[in-house]
Design an enzyme around this catalytic site. Structure first.
Site, short mmCIF file in Angstrom:
data_model
loop_
_atom_site.label_atom_id
_atom_site.label_comp_id
_atom_site.label_asym_id
_atom_site.label_seq_id
_atom_site.Cartn_x
_atom_site.Cartn_y
_atom_site.Cartn_z
N GLY A 190 6.70 -6.85 49.10
CA GLY A 190 5.60 -7.57 48.47
C GLY A 190 4.97 -8.59 49.39
N CYS A 234 6.44 -11.59 33.73
CA CYS A 234 5.47 -12.41 34.46
C CYS A 234 5.61 -13.87 34.02
CB CYS A 234 4.04 -11.95 34.18
SG CYS A 234 2.84 -12.97 35.05
#
Lengths: 304, 259
Positions: free
Chosen positions: A265, A130
């Site tokens: 996504g 991340c």
């Protein structure tokens, strides 16, 4: 005859090769108002941390040419609240559930793996990539030593297969991928978002409150295809390919590059039905090309 | 929530940088509530633009938007007959109680309040003089004034302020708000506009003990509550929590939102 859309990743069978990408689908409740979640191969849920997190300040999003930057910063209710309030709802659907987790320490990854595998998720995806948080994110995924220690801990404490989500923000994704495979990872997923930045020329300030954020959407698709291909050349374990997939043809491209399965996504933000359209597009390609099973596409690129 | 292709039936230029587009959709018209918004696909731009619903008449929805960038520029160039790709209707909308309603709009925050005023007015009477809705609309300057006539058709009184005094009363919405809340008993204040205005309106309303619903604006991606980019901080029972402007809002109680 209908082509066989089933894929098996580390012993877990998916009814079709399309899952939703973590962070773009919440815990399924919102898009579940648009279609039956049982249509999906699987759902990879919003990234979880040991404790609830509020995430970053807003603005958390900036549009870019054919893409978007986000810097949500892992806002989530925490792993315990997920198990108590969200997992039972997800379990009502005939689809695979993948829990995505981020820890601040190696031990935290282990603790979450233990809780989640006991709670009955199908697989666990380790977020070591991340770009939007200081701890528990990217730094684990950018060196072979640290990624190996996270994977070994997770494998030791999880009873379900472990997927490692790889960052594109590295010099050699093949080295990281090999380190994951050598440490016992069951599968890889890639790519996470690419670190980016936009600046408002009027105010001279970054558009995102976090200054930088992760780029997703069609803009990153060719990078994702290249990295999946490089990773396929480096490892034998299954790959879930993602990054800008918006159409069935994109998905086929990703499978040919070496992915066994794909995740959709950002495309869901544009079209809530995108994951189902991608699935249907893959099936149509198989039928048109008289291919019996989607698994035959994996790594089928004919190199020049 | 559904994704619908809708035909543009009207386009109007309300100010130099403000456009109204009306489009047809029986499905969206059926679900639309005052204060809700839609997500409009704007050509090649990736993300849908969240735009509040200004009016619903029969099967027609009207949106009013300011030209802010590439997305709204694309929308402003639509012509009658063009097709819009719309996701809607999104968000929660205003909760309109019994009694007198005061709507307070700032600039391009005014359009959703027209829908709220109409909803409250049709619920009560058909005569403007006895309408239970009063409006205060604030703008930067005379050329920025929009929808004054439309509000006048549904509100008992419409107070307009401009920052530079070129139209209506000189100053912000705060002064007429203070006067009205001192003079009469209102059941609710409904407000939409820039954050500093919302802060000021909420402060005055709370001081007068009137509940205030604020409609928030935030950059969005999914528009349906999945991606968590459009959150705002709220406080409830001393606990700080993020709520999603697109899903839990855009209308929230001013006492909960940290403005």
């Amino acid at each position: 005859m209908n082509p066989d859309m089933r894929v098996t990743i580390a012993g877990v069978e998916f009814k079709n090769p399309v899952v939703t990408a973590s962070g773009t689908f919440g815990f399924g409740r919102e898009y579940g108002e648009f279609y039956d979640l049982s249509e999906l191969g699987g759902i990879c849920v919003k990234g979880l941390t040991p404790l609830p997190r509020l995430g970053n300040a807003t603005p958390r999003v900036a549009e870019t040419p054919s893409g978007m930057l986000n810097a949500v910063g892992l806002q989530n209710p925490g792993v315990d609240a997920f198990i108590a309030n969200e997992l039972p709802n997800l379990r009502k659907f005939d689809t695979r559930v993948i829990a995505n987790i981020s820890g601040g320490t190696v031990a935290e990854y282990g603790e979450m793996c233990e809780k989640l595998s006991a709670a009955g998720v199908d697989m666990i995806e380790l977020n070591v990539s991340c770009p939007n948080v200081k701890a528990g994110g990217l730094h684990f995924g950018t060196s072979t030593e640290s990624v190996s220690s996270v994977v070994r801990e997770a494998k030791m404490r999880s009873t379900v297969p472990i997927i490692v989500k790889l960052s594109p923000n590295v010099t050699s994704i093949a080295d990281i991928a090999r380190a994951c495979e050598d440490s016992g990872a069951d599968a890889l997923s890639l790519i996470n978002t690419i670190l980016g930045m936009r600046i408002d020329t009027r105010t001279r300030r970054p558009v995102l409150a976090n200054n930088v954020g992760g780029l997703s959407g069609p803009a990153i698709f060719p990078v994702a295809v290249r990295m999946v291909w490089q990773t396929r050349c480096a490892v034998r374990i299954p790959i879930i390919g993602m990054g800008g997939i918006a159409t069935g043809d994109n998905a086929v491209e990703m499978l040919l590059a070496g992915a066994n399965m794909v995740a959709v996504g950002t495309a869901s933000f544009v079209d809530p039905l995108a994951p189902l359209k991608v699935r249907d597009g893959i099936e149509k390609y198989l039928r048109q090309n008289e291919i019996g099973s989607v698994s035959e596409l994996c790594g089928g690129v004919l190199l020049n | 929530m559904q994704q619908v292709l809708c035909r543009v039936v009207r386009r109007a230029q309300l100010a130099d940088d403000v456009v109204a587009l009306a489009f047809e959709s029986a499905e969206l018209a059926r679900t639309a509530r005052a204060g809700q918004f839609i997500g409009v696909k704007c050509g090649e731009n990736l993300l849908r633009r969240p735009i509040s619903i200004c009016d619903v008449t029969g099967d027609e929805l009207t949106i009013v938007f300011a030209l802010k960038g590439a997305g709204t520029q694309f929308l402003a160039e639509r012509k009658v007959g063009d097709v819009l790709d719309v996701l809607g209707t999104l968000g929660n909308g205003f909760d309109i109680p019994e009694g007198e309603i005061l709507v307070v709009g700032g600039g391009i925050g005014s359009p959703p309040l027209l829908s709220a005023a109409k909803t409250a007015q049709t619920e009560s009477v058909n005569d403007v003089a006895t309408s239970r809705v009063t409006a205060i609309l604030g703008f930067r300057s005379k050329p920025n004034v929009i929808l004054a006539r439309e509000f006048a058709t549904v509100c008992r009184e419409v107070y307009i302020t401009t920052d530079d005094g070129t139209f209506g009363r000189h100053g912000t919405v705060a002064a007429p708000l203070e006067e009205l809340l001192s003079a009469r008993k209102f059941a609710a204040v409904l407000a939409c506009g820039p954050r500093p205005m919302l802060r000021a309106v909420a402060e005055v309303a709370e001081r007068h003990g009137v509940t205030c619903q604020v409609s928030l604006e935030e950059r969005m991606a999914c528009g349906v509550g999945a991606c968590l980019v459009c959150v705002c901080a709220t406080r409830k029972d001393g606990e700080i929590a993020n709520r999603r402007v697109c899903r839990d809002g855009p209308v929230l109680d001013s006492r909960e939102v940290i403005l």
